[in-house]
Design an enzyme around this catalytic site. Structure first.
Site, PDB file in Angstrom:
ATOM      1  N   SER A 139       0.864  -1.181   0.000  1.00 45.18           N
ATOM      2  CA  SER A 139       0.000   0.000   0.000  1.00 45.18           C
ATOM      3  C   SER A 139       0.903   1.234   0.000  1.00 45.18           C
ATOM      4  CB  SER A 139      -0.852  -0.003   1.280  1.00 45.18           C
ATOM      5  OG  SER A 139      -1.469   1.248   1.490  1.00 45.18           O
ATOM      6  N   TYR A 152      -2.267  -1.296  10.452  1.00 43.65           N
ATOM      7  CA  TYR A 152      -2.206  -1.390   8.985  1.00 43.65           C
ATOM      8  C   TYR A 152      -0.870  -0.873   8.468  1.00 43.65           C
ATOM      9  CZ  TYR A 152      -3.983  -1.019   4.153  1.00 43.65           C
ATOM     10  OH  TYR A 152      -4.177  -1.152   2.801  1.00 43.65           O
TER      11      TYR A 152
HETATM   12  P1  NAD Z   1     -11.373  -6.227  -0.209  1.00 40.52           P
HETATM   13  O1  NAD Z   1     -11.977  -6.180   1.145  1.00 40.52           O
HETATM   14  O2  NAD Z   1     -12.251  -6.114  -1.406  1.00 40.52           O
HETATM   15  O3  NAD Z   1     -10.477  -7.523  -0.357  1.00 40.52           O
HETATM   16  C1  NAD Z   1      -9.820  -8.132   0.701  1.00 40.52           C
HETATM   17  C2  NAD Z   1      -9.793  -9.615   0.428  1.00 40.52           C
HETATM   18  O4  NAD Z   1      -9.142 -10.270   1.532  1.00 40.52           O
HETATM   19  C3  NAD Z   1     -11.201 -10.204   0.325  1.00 40.52           C
HETATM   20  O5  NAD Z   1     -11.224 -11.196  -0.676  1.00 40.52           O
HETATM   21  C4  NAD Z   1     -11.397 -10.821   1.695  1.00 40.52           C
HETATM   22  O6  NAD Z   1     -12.324 -11.881   1.673  1.00 40.52           O
HETATM   23  C5  NAD Z   1      -9.982 -11.315   1.959  1.00 40.52           C
HETATM   24  N1  NAD Z   1      -9.762 -11.627   3.365  1.00 40.52           N
HETATM   25  C6  NAD Z   1     -10.018 -10.859   4.448  1.00 40.52           C
HETATM   26  N2  NAD Z   1      -9.738 -11.541   5.571  1.00 40.52           N
HETATM   27  C7  NAD Z   1      -9.282 -12.768   5.186  1.00 40.52           C
HETATM   28  C8  NAD Z   1      -8.858 -13.927   5.881  1.00 40.52           C
HETATM   29  N3  NAD Z   1      -8.845 -13.985   7.226  1.00 40.52           N
HETATM   30  N4  NAD Z   1      -8.468 -15.005   5.169  1.00 40.52           N
HETATM   31  C9  NAD Z   1      -8.504 -14.981   3.803  1.00 40.52           C
HETATM   32  N5  NAD Z   1      -8.913 -13.915   3.099  1.00 40.52           N
HETATM   33  C10 NAD Z   1      -9.296 -12.816   3.785  1.00 40.52           C
HETATM   34  O7  NAD Z   1     -10.278  -5.053  -0.221  1.00 40.52           O
HETATM   35  P2  NAD Z   1      -9.254  -4.572  -1.353  1.00 40.52           P
HETATM   36  O8  NAD Z   1      -9.353  -3.108  -1.355  1.00 40.52           O
HETATM   37  O9  NAD Z   1      -9.408  -5.324  -2.607  1.00 40.52           O
HETATM   38  O10 NAD Z   1      -7.848  -4.940  -0.651  1.00 40.52           O
HETATM   39  C11 NAD Z   1      -6.967  -5.936  -1.144  1.00 40.52           C
HETATM   40  C12 NAD Z   1      -5.553  -5.608  -0.685  1.00 40.52           C
HETATM   41  O11 NAD Z   1      -5.150  -4.367  -1.248  1.00 40.52           O
HETATM   42  C13 NAD Z   1      -5.403  -5.460   0.830  1.00 40.52           C
HETATM   43  O12 NAD Z   1      -4.172  -6.018   1.253  1.00 40.52           O
HETATM   44  C14 NAD Z   1      -5.400  -3.947   1.013  1.00 40.52           C
HETATM   45  O13 NAD Z   1      -4.706  -3.569   2.174  1.00 40.52           O
HETATM   46  C15 NAD Z   1      -4.669  -3.517  -0.242  1.00 40.52           C
HETATM   47  N6  NAD Z   1      -4.901  -2.116  -0.609  1.00 40.52           N
HETATM   48  C16 NAD Z   1      -6.152  -1.661  -0.970  1.00 40.52           C
HETATM   49  C17 NAD Z   1      -6.324  -0.335  -1.342  1.00 40.52           C
HETATM   50  C18 NAD Z   1      -7.660   0.244  -1.756  1.00 40.52           C
HETATM   51  O14 NAD Z   1      -7.773   1.452  -1.924  1.00 40.52           O
HETATM   52  N7  NAD Z   1      -8.681  -0.552  -1.999  1.00 40.52           N
HETATM   53  C19 NAD Z   1      -5.214   0.533  -1.314  1.00 40.52           C
HETATM   54  C20 NAD Z   1      -3.959   0.032  -0.954  1.00 40.52           C
HETATM   55  C21 NAD Z   1      -3.822  -1.292  -0.611  1.00 40.52           C
END
Ligand code: NAD
Length: 257
Positions: A139, A152
């Site tokens: 991130s 985080y």
């Molecule tokens: P999201 O909530 O759509 O996806 C998260 C995924 O992780 C989901 O599939 C969820 O089911 C899974 N998950 C959560 N807990 C779990 C567990 N205990 N075991 C297995 N799977 C689990 O969110 P996203 O935005 O797609 O985030 C995905 C990644 O990207 C994360 O690591 C997040 O920190 C990172 N990220 C997201 C953003 C953003 O703006 N969306 C920005 C920077 C980084």
């Protein structure tokens, strides 16, 4: 190196960025293992639909990645892992003195420790196959901080550090390890925050997005899951064979500030 027929495991891939990356991989001819902690008909339908759309093998394997043994067993059950994308992640926002210890533990376990366990299980498979890619979805918070996101930010800085160690331990092998650092990405989770933000600040949609959600993103545009998929695919390409132990920001200029 053709990617066709290679197997990619994408953790946390039944929604958001993980699903977008998995879709890009399937479209490029990779076989894909989808994962989350749930085990619903929808999860398995996602895999079936992706397989049908792209003519590749797609499996859904349930594993709760807050448990290290389950994380290792995800890779073992997949049976092959040429590309490992550590993407699963959760968030909790609170000042340190109020931050629930259980939330700290869960964020460190899911966002950081799970990647240690999956990588440990996957590297022997990559070495056996003679090729591999580890891609950690960190991130902008792996490179900078914000208040109220102690767990985080710690987990994301941690995964950037671990990425460098994996790169050094595999430096003389045809295996690379890198971290992608997204800024704000348009996912269902973020879409869901827009109405609350509009209400809280008494703003219209456009102002809430520009002045609150994207306050730190100079481009004033969300990154997309397709762009994240394209970046992950680039890291799998021959052009990226000497890119290892580094971060690629997809953040509209956030970390240039
Ligand atoms: P999201 O909530 O759509 O996806 C998260 C995924 O992780 C989901 O599939 C969820 O089911 C899974 N998950 C959560 N807990 C779990 C567990 N205990 N075991 C297995 N799977 C689990 O969110 P996203 O935005 O797609 O985030 C995905 C990644 O990207 C994360 O690591 C997040 O920190 C990172 N990220 C997201 C953003 C953003 O703006 N969306 C920005 C920077 C980084």
């Amino acid at each position: 190196m053709s990617l066709e027929g290679k197997t990619a495991i994408v953790t946390g891939s039944n929604s958001g960025i993980g699903l977008g990356v998995a879709q890009s991989f399937a479209a490029a001819g990779l076989d894909v293992v989808l994962n989350s902690y749930t085990d619903t008909d929808e999860d398995h339908a996602l895999a079936a639909d992706m397989a049908k759309a792209h003519g590749v093998n797609v499996r859904y394997i349930q594993a709760d990645l807050s448990d290290g043994d389950a994380a290792r067993s995800l890779v073992e059950r997949a049976g092959a892992c040429d590309v490992l994308v550590n993407n699963a992640g959760i968030q909790h926002v609170a000042p340190i003195q109020d931050f629930p210890a259980a939330k700290w533990d869960a964020i460190i376990a899911i966002n950081l420790s799970s990647a240690f366990h999956t990588t440990a299980a996957a590297l022997p498979m990559m070495r056996e196959a003679g090729w591999g890619r580890v891609i950690n979805i960190a991130s902008a918070h792996g490179l900078t901080a914000s208040p109220y996101k102690s767990a985080y930010v710690a987990a994301k800085h941690g995964i950037v550090g671990m990425t460098k160690v994996v790169a050094l331990e595999t430096a003389e092998e045809p295996i690379t390890a890198n971290a992608i650092c997204p800024g704000y990405v348009m996912t269902p989770l973020v879409e869901g925050q827009i109405p609350d933000t509009m209400k809280e600040y008494g703003m219209d949609r456009e102002t809430a997005i520009r002045d609150v959600l994207l306050a730190r993103q100079p481009s004033k545009e969300f990154a997309t899951v397709e762009q994240l998929g394209g970046t992950a695919l680039f890291l799998c390409s021959d052009a990226a064979a000497q890119i290892t132990g580094t971060t690629i920001s997809v953040d509209g200029g956030w970390t240039a500030l």
